[in-house]
Every structure is written in C-alpha cells, then in structure tokens.
Write a protein that holds these residues in place. Structure first.
Motif, PDB file in Angstrom:
ATOM      1  N   THR A  40      42.970  54.198  72.725  1.00  0.00           N
ATOM      2  CA  THR A  40      42.452  55.003  73.828  1.00  0.00           C
ATOM      3  C   THR A  40      43.385  54.941  75.024  1.00  0.00           C
ATOM      4  O   THR A  40      43.813  53.855  75.432  1.00  0.00           O
ATOM      5  N   TRP A  41      43.647  56.133  75.593  1.00  0.00           N
ATOM      6  CA  TRP A  41      44.596  56.253  76.693  1.00  0.00           C
ATOM      7  C   TRP A  41      43.959  56.953  77.881  1.00  0.00           C
ATOM      8  O   TRP A  41      43.150  57.866  77.716  1.00  0.00           O
ATOM      9  N   TRP A  42      44.384  56.536  79.079  1.00  0.00           N
ATOM     10  CA  TRP A  42      44.005  57.197  80.331  1.00  0.00           C
ATOM     11  C   TRP A  42      45.176  58.079  80.769  1.00  0.00           C
ATOM     12  O   TRP A  42      46.310  57.616  80.886  1.00  0.00           O
ATOM     13  N   LEU A  43      44.896  59.362  80.992  1.00  0.00           N
ATOM     14  CA  LEU A  43      45.946  60.308  81.381  1.00  0.00           C
ATOM     15  C   LEU A  43      45.601  60.954  82.715  1.00  0.00           C
ATOM     16  O   LEU A  43      44.434  61.277  82.983  1.00  0.00           O
ATOM     17  N   GLU A  44      46.599  61.165  83.529  1.00  0.00           N
ATOM     18  CA  GLU A  44      46.464  61.939  84.751  1.00  0.00           C
ATOM     19  C   GLU A  44      47.523  63.027  84.724  1.00  0.00           C
ATOM     20  O   GLU A  44      48.664  62.799  84.301  1.00  0.00           O
ATOM     21  N   ALA A  45      47.127  64.225  85.140  1.00  0.00           N
ATOM     22  CA  ALA A  45      48.037  65.367  85.046  1.00  0.00           C
ATOM     23  C   ALA A  45      47.831  66.297  86.220  1.00  0.00           C
ATOM     24  O   ALA A  45      46.853  66.205  86.969  1.00  0.00           O
ATOM     25  N   ASP A  46      48.766  67.198  86.357  1.00  0.00           N
ATOM     26  CA  ASP A  46      48.661  68.268  87.354  1.00  0.00           C
ATOM     27  C   ASP A  46      48.638  69.590  86.603  1.00  0.00           C
ATOM     28  O   ASP A  46      49.611  69.968  85.963  1.00  0.00           O
ATOM     29  N   GLN A  52      42.052  64.330  85.214  1.00  0.00           N
ATOM     30  CA  GLN A  52      41.966  63.006  84.610  1.00  0.00           C
ATOM     31  C   GLN A  52      41.344  63.154  83.232  1.00  0.00           C
ATOM     32  O   GLN A  52      40.272  63.744  83.093  1.00  0.00           O
ATOM     33  N   TRP A  53      42.028  62.605  82.235  1.00  0.00           N
ATOM     34  CA  TRP A  53      41.607  62.792  80.854  1.00  0.00           C
ATOM     35  C   TRP A  53      41.589  61.464  80.101  1.00  0.00           C
ATOM     36  O   TRP A  53      42.210  60.488  80.501  1.00  0.00           O
ATOM     37  N   ILE A  54      40.889  61.481  78.964  1.00  0.00           N
ATOM     38  CA  ILE A  54      40.887  60.372  78.014  1.00  0.00           C
ATOM     39  C   ILE A  54      41.405  60.902  76.680  1.00  0.00           C
ATOM     40  O   ILE A  54      40.921  61.915  76.166  1.00  0.00           O
ATOM     41  N   LEU A  55      42.382  60.200  76.111  1.00  0.00           N
ATOM     42  CA  LEU A  55      42.927  60.543  74.797  1.00  0.00           C
ATOM     43  C   LEU A  55      42.506  59.464  73.813  1.00  0.00           C
ATOM     44  O   LEU A  55      42.759  58.280  74.028  1.00  0.00           O
ATOM     45  N   ARG A  56      41.827  59.887  72.737  1.00  0.00           N
ATOM     46  CA  ARG A  56      41.409  58.943  71.684  1.00  0.00           C
ATOM     47  C   ARG A  56      42.172  59.279  70.405  1.00  0.00           C
ATOM     48  O   ARG A  56      42.083  60.393  69.892  1.00  0.00           O
ATOM     49  N   GLU A 102      45.612  61.620  64.065  1.00  0.00           N
ATOM     50  CA  GLU A 102      44.366  62.336  64.316  1.00  0.00           C
ATOM     51  C   GLU A 102      43.740  61.838  65.620  1.00  0.00           C
ATOM     52  O   GLU A 102      43.713  60.640  65.897  1.00  0.00           O
ATOM     53  N   GLY A 103      43.214  62.758  66.423  1.00  0.00           N
ATOM     54  CA  GLY A 103      42.597  62.358  67.682  1.00  0.00           C
ATOM     55  C   GLY A 103      42.142  63.555  68.486  1.00  0.00           C
ATOM     56  O   GLY A 103      42.136  64.690  67.998  1.00  0.00           O
ATOM     57  N   TYR A 104      41.793  63.297  69.741  1.00  0.00           N
ATOM     58  CA  TYR A 104      41.384  64.394  70.613  1.00  0.00           C
ATOM     59  C   TYR A 104      41.490  63.986  72.071  1.00  0.00           C
ATOM     60  O   TYR A 104      41.490  62.800  72.418  1.00  0.00           O
ATOM     61  N   LEU A 105      41.596  64.999  72.914  1.00  0.00           N
ATOM     62  CA  LEU A 105      41.685  64.814  74.357  1.00  0.00           C
ATOM     63  C   LEU A 105      40.406  65.339  74.985  1.00  0.00           C
ATOM     64  O   LEU A 105      39.926  66.414  74.634  1.00  0.00           O
ATOM     65  N   MET A 106      39.867  64.573  75.932  1.00  0.00           N
ATOM     66  CA  MET A 106      38.641  64.994  76.601  1.00  0.00           C
ATOM     67  C   MET A 106      38.722  64.659  78.084  1.00  0.00           C
ATOM     68  O   MET A 106      39.547  63.851  78.523  1.00  0.00           O
ATOM     69  N   GLU A 107      37.857  65.306  78.846  1.00  0.00           N
ATOM     70  CA  GLU A 107      37.790  65.020  80.270  1.00  0.00           C
ATOM     71  C   GLU A 107      37.280  63.597  80.504  1.00  0.00           C
ATOM     72  O   GLU A 107      36.483  63.077  79.727  1.00  0.00           O
ATOM     73  N   ALA A 108      37.742  62.983  81.585  1.00  0.00           N
ATOM     74  CA  ALA A 108      37.238  61.673  81.986  1.00  0.00           C
ATOM     75  C   ALA A 108      35.991  61.874  82.855  1.00  0.00           C
ATOM     76  O   ALA A 108      35.973  62.722  83.739  1.00  0.00           O
ATOM     77  N   LEU A 109      34.947  61.113  82.559  1.00  0.00           N
ATOM     78  CA  LEU A 109      33.712  61.174  83.328  1.00  0.00           C
ATOM     79  C   LEU A 109      33.592  59.942  84.215  1.00  0.00           C
ATOM     80  O   LEU A 109      34.154  58.891  83.921  1.00  0.00           O
ATOM     81  N   SER A 110      32.841  60.083  85.287  1.00  0.00           N
ATOM     82  CA  SER A 110      32.608  58.947  86.176  1.00  0.00           C
ATOM     83  C   SER A 110      31.370  58.185  85.725  1.00  0.00           C
ATOM     84  O   SER A 110      30.513  58.710  85.009  1.00  0.00           O
ATOM     85  N   GLY A 111      31.274  56.930  86.143  1.00  0.00           N
ATOM     86  CA  GLY A 111      30.098  56.134  85.831  1.00  0.00           C
ATOM     87  C   GLY A 111      30.459  54.729  85.400  1.00  0.00           C
ATOM     88  O   GLY A 111      31.626  54.411  85.151  1.00  0.00           O
ATOM     89  N   GLU A 112      29.440  53.906  85.312  1.00  0.00           N
ATOM     90  CA  GLU A 112      29.577  52.509  84.894  1.00  0.00           C
ATOM     91  C   GLU A 112      29.093  52.366  83.462  1.00  0.00           C
ATOM     92  O   GLU A 112      28.100  52.980  83.067  1.00  0.00           O
ATOM     93  N   SER A 113      29.792  51.540  82.668  1.00  0.00           N
ATOM     94  CA  SER A 113      29.381  51.326  81.276  1.00  0.00           C
ATOM     95  C   SER A 113      29.051  49.869  80.970  1.00  0.00           C
ATOM     96  O   SER A 113      28.459  49.592  79.920  1.00  0.00           O
ATOM     97  N   LEU A 114      29.411  48.937  81.837  1.00  0.00           N
ATOM     98  CA  LEU A 114      29.218  47.525  81.544  1.00  0.00           C
ATOM     99  C   LEU A 114      27.743  47.140  81.662  1.00  0.00           C
ATOM    100  O   LEU A 114      27.154  47.232  82.754  1.00  0.00           O
ATOM    101  N   PRO A 115      27.108  46.691  80.569  1.00  0.00           N
ATOM    102  CA  PRO A 115      25.678  46.360  80.594  1.00  0.00           C
ATOM    103  C   PRO A 115      25.271  45.351  81.664  1.00  0.00           C
ATOM    104  O   PRO A 115      24.246  45.557  82.332  1.00  0.00           O
TER     105      PRO A 115
END
Length: 336
Positions: A40-46, A52-56, A102-115
C-alpha cells in the motif's frame, strides 16, 4: 521483486491521464505497508489541483486462499460505492500488464481507524453513539449491491469455508480438540444460502475510517465474495474485535440487539439471530485458524516477522471464545 517508488512514478502518470482525462504530476510516493496480501502506497499529485490517493498492489505473498485478488477487490468496492456504501472512489484498476502487478488506485479518505482511539477518545463520542446505524446502512448498501458484474467473485458459503479452514488447521499438525469440536458442529449446522449477496468479508473495527461525525469509509475489501449477508454481522461481533470489552459485542461499542435493530431498519429484513450467531462462531473459528496461519508463516520461513510468530499465542484465546460462542448458540437454538 518489490515495486519501487520510481516504477510507480514512471508507470502511473500516463494511466492517470487516460483515466482522468487530464495530465497529472506525482510529487509524493511513499509506501505505507508491505503486508502479505497488499503493498500500500500514499500518493500526492497535482491534477489541476492537489490530489491525495491510495495505491493498493498485490504483494505476491501467500494468503489464506480466500482472497479473490486486487482486481476483484477494486470492482467490488466500486460496485458497493455505486450502491451507496461509503467507500473511497476507485480511480483506475491495474491488470498487471502495466508493470506494477495487479492493483488499483483510489481516493484517500479522512478519518481515524485505530480502535483504541475510536473506543476511548472523547472526540469520537458522537460517532460511537451512531455507530450501529452507520454500520447497518453501510452493510445494507453492500448486501443490496447488484451482482451483475460480480458473478465471477467466489461463492463462499458456510460449508465451503468450514472445510477450507479445517483443512488449513489440520495442515499445521496441531491436534486441538476445541477446533475439532467446533468444526463438527459448524459442519452439521451449516446454513444454506437462498440468495447470495455481496459480502465484505472483513467488516470490523480497524477496517473503518471514522470521523467525529461518523463513518467516512469502509476499508480492506480483500476478502470480499458472494455469500450469506449474515456473515458480515457475525464477523463484526467476534470477540477479537471488541478489544477487551467483552460485554459490548459490536466492536466494543454496542450490543447485538442494537446492531440487529439498526440492520432491520436499514434493510427492512428481519435478522435471523441464530444464523447471525452461527456466523459469529464461524468467524471465531476462522480467526483461530488465521492466528495459526500467521504463526506458521513465520515458523515455515515464509515471512520473517516476530509479530507473526507472537500472534500464535492468541490461538488459546480463540479456543475459549469458541466454547463461549458454542454454548450461547446451543442455548439459543434450544430456546427456539
């Protein structure tokens, strides 16, 4: 061989130009995780503005044999989004011929995930209060997702999963009576699926992005399949996802009755409690096998991770949880 940032920065821009209809310049490419099933990668682009995107990407390592692959993960996520589930928008799907696997690119969402943060931080008090409603509406959308373009997703009913999981358990060479006991009960009481639905497969705390106002996104679709919608309700209530709050089965936040009522309100369909609790037991059985899988991936030299070796100790926890689940389920069936 692992994918590098340089490869991503070389391959992705032209694909993005085609998918978005405009030129994009990547200026940040940072690996977040390199797990067994996803890189999993964090991407920033113009692209006419900051993005801001996430690549899996498929990590190429061994898995449980239950994941359909990153392409189907992306297609299921995209279909669920169209049906109204809060998920990140899938921008482009990679088939492997592009050189990144094989993979896909998606938008990055905001929020907390840590239980631990979600369960304790006062900022999320309102989100906790409405969690059952948010989760139920997300599940209602997932389970109502048309399967027209998802017919090649694997159908994983209870009987199929029980046999697969028990075969894995036996392969580890451990003779654990609780696993054999629960396997026999699950096999004898496996429900049939009348109308398969899209199932998330890993719907639990830790796989949600939650903001102060509620649920922002459902993450990690790598175990998605066609199956029994009650599987998602049962998995959400497995004790491992309560983080020490055994008296609050729904992620350490709420009761089963609250979840079931919210799901019935969102779907207009009655929850069969015995069926949902069956899947809770099967989910606990599954988590026990996953703990063994994690430990043996280290012991057999597949993944040199001390964390994986240590998780083997949790097998004993799942044995206790299975016995508690089985007793409660048998009492519930007897009462009916």
């Amino acid at each position: 061989m692992a994918v590098t940032a340089e490869q991503i920065q070389s391959v992705l821009p032209p694909l993005l130009g085609e998918a978005l209809g405009q030129s994009c310049v990547l200026h940040t490419c940072r690996r977040l995780t390199a797990g067994a099933s996803a890189d999993t990668w964090w991407l920033e682009a113009d692209c006419n503005g900051p993005q801001q995107w996430i690549l899996r990407l498929d990590a190429g390592a061994e898995d449980l044999g239950m994941a359909p692959g990153k392409r189907w993960e992306a297609l299921a996520q995209r279909a669920a989004s169209t049906a109204g589930c809060p998920v990140a928008r899938v921008i482009t799907v990679l088939g492997g011929s592009e050189g990144l696997g094989e993979g896909y690119l998606m938008e990055a969402l905001s929020g907390e995930s840590l239980p631990p943060v979600l369960l304790k931080d006062p900022r999320f008090a309102s989100a906790r209060e409405q969690f059952c409603g948010d989760a139920a509406r997300a599940l209602a959308a997932i389970h109502a997702t048309p399967l027209t373009d998802l017919q090649s997703l694997p159908l994983q009913d209870a009987a199929t999963q029980v046999e697969l999981l028990y075969a894995m358990h036996r392969d580890y060479g451990e003779s654990l009576p609780v696993f054999s006991l629960v396997y026999g009960w699950l096999k004898d009481h496996a429900p049939q699926i009348d109308s398969p639905a899209l199932v998330h497969g890993d719907f639990r705390l830790g796989n949600f992005l939650i903001g102060e106002e509620g649920l922002n996104g459902v993450l990690d679709w790598e175990l998605t399949h066609r199956g029994d919608p009650m599987e998602d309700l049962g998995w959400l209530c497995v004790n491992a996802w309560r983080f020490g709050r055994r008296d609050k089965p729904v992620g350490g936040i709420a009761s089963r009755d609250e979840l079931y009522a919210a799901y019935e309100n969102a779907t207009g369909q009655r929850v069969d409690e015995a069926r949902a609790r069956y899947w809770e037991l099967l989910g606990t059985f599954k988590w026990g096998v996953i703990c063994q899988y994690q430990a043996y991936s280290y012991l057999r030299g597949h993944v040199p991770s001390l964390e994986r070796a240590a998780i083997g100790r949790r097998v004993a926890e799942t044995e206790y949880d299975m016995l508690v689940c089985l007793q409660e389920l048998m009492e519930l069936n007897h009462a009916d």
